[in-house]
Design an enzyme around this catalytic site. Structure first.
Site, PDB file in Angstrom:
ATOM      1  N   SER A 147       0.852  -1.186   0.000  1.00 33.89           N
ATOM      2  CA  SER A 147       0.000   0.000   0.000  1.00 33.89           C
ATOM      3  C   SER A 147       0.886   1.234   0.000  1.00 33.89           C
ATOM      4  O   SER A 147       2.084   1.160   0.299  1.00 33.89           O
ATOM      5  CB  SER A 147      -0.877  -0.017   1.263  1.00 33.89           C
ATOM      6  N   TYR A 160      -3.744  -0.783  10.093  1.00 33.21           N
ATOM      7  CA  TYR A 160      -3.553  -0.963   8.651  1.00 33.21           C
ATOM      8  C   TYR A 160      -2.162  -0.503   8.237  1.00 33.21           C
ATOM      9  O   TYR A 160      -1.455  -1.206   7.496  1.00 33.21           O
ATOM     10  CB  TYR A 160      -4.621  -0.186   7.886  1.00 33.21           C
TER      11      TYR A 160
END
Length: 255
Positions: A147, A160
């Site tokens: 990410s 996350y």
């Protein structure tokens, strides 16, 4: 494109396992692999019927294998089912992931634990199973989904961000051990993509506009933008790539 170049990207005869395939990025990548010739085992908590139908419409084989990847017993069980159905797995795409948003000072412990179980623990366990299998079979490709938050901290998503930083590090660690054994371990780091995970951000018009204005490409990515990158990393075209984090972000990090 001549035949030699086409052959570099041809996945005919390859068998892939892709997680998180009920929609979004996972569905697009699974279909992309099938469009390049691969048969695909589809893993998601709720099943991936529409994805399987799309792959079968291409004339490729699809196996829909529901599993809860937050549970270690189900990770191993679904891997074994995929190998039993296909005989071998040549490509693993660790895409399944969840996100929980709340201020760090108030972030519930159960949210932290749930995110790490799916986003990191499942990636390691499936990679471990795949690595042993691929080493025994002479090689293979493992593709993790990282990410922009493998590089940045974000806001309201401590679990996350931590998990995606860890995925980038794990990708490099596994590549160091397995590159000489014929197993390529790399990752794709998507930028801001139009998926369910980003729906709350896109619903905030001011924030969505500020993000779009910062992306050099002038738009958010779509799931189909990952088809080319995942086929590249799954194919012979990337045979000398190991431990790389491939950013597909419309230029976000360059800005």
């Amino acid at each position: 494109m001549n035949q030699a170049m086409q052959a570099l990207f041809d996945l005919t005869g390859k068998r892939a396992l892709v997680t998180g395939t009920s929609g979004g990025l996972g569905r697009a990548m699974a279909i992309g692999l099938a469009e390049a010739g691969a048969d695909v085992a589809l893993v998601s908590r709720t099943g991936s019927r529409e994805t399987a139908d799309a792959i079968r419409a291409l004339g490729r084989r699809a196996e829909d294998l529901p599993a809860d990847l937050s549970r270690d017993d189900e990770r191993e069980a679904v891997w074994n089912r995929a190998v039993e159905r296909f005989g071998r797995i040549d490509i693993l795409v660790n895409n399944a992931g969840i996100i929980r948003r709340s201020p760090a000072a108030e972030h519930p412990r159960e949210d932290w634990d749930e995110v790490l179980k799916v986003n990191l623990d499942a990636v390691f366990r499936l990679s471990q199973l795949a690595g042993n299998h691929m080493i025994h079979n002479g090689g293979g490709k493992i593709i993790n989904i990282a990410s922009m938050l493998s590089f940045q901290g974000g806001i309201l998503v401590p679990g996350y961000a931590a998990s995606k930083h860890a995925v980038a590090g794990l990708t490099k660690a596994l590549a160091n051990e397995w590159a000489a054994k014929g197993v390529n371990v790399n990752a794709i780091a998507p930028g801001y993509m139009e998926t369910n995970n980003t729906a709350p951000i896109r619903a905030d018009r001011a924030r969505c506009r500020s993000i779009t204005e910062r992306i050099p490409a002038g738009r958010w990515g779509t799931p189909d933008d990952l088809k080319g990158p995942v086929v590249f990393l799954a194919s012979r075209a990337s045979d000398y790539m190991h431990g790389h984090i491939l950013c597909v972000d419309g230029g976000w990090l360059a800005r």
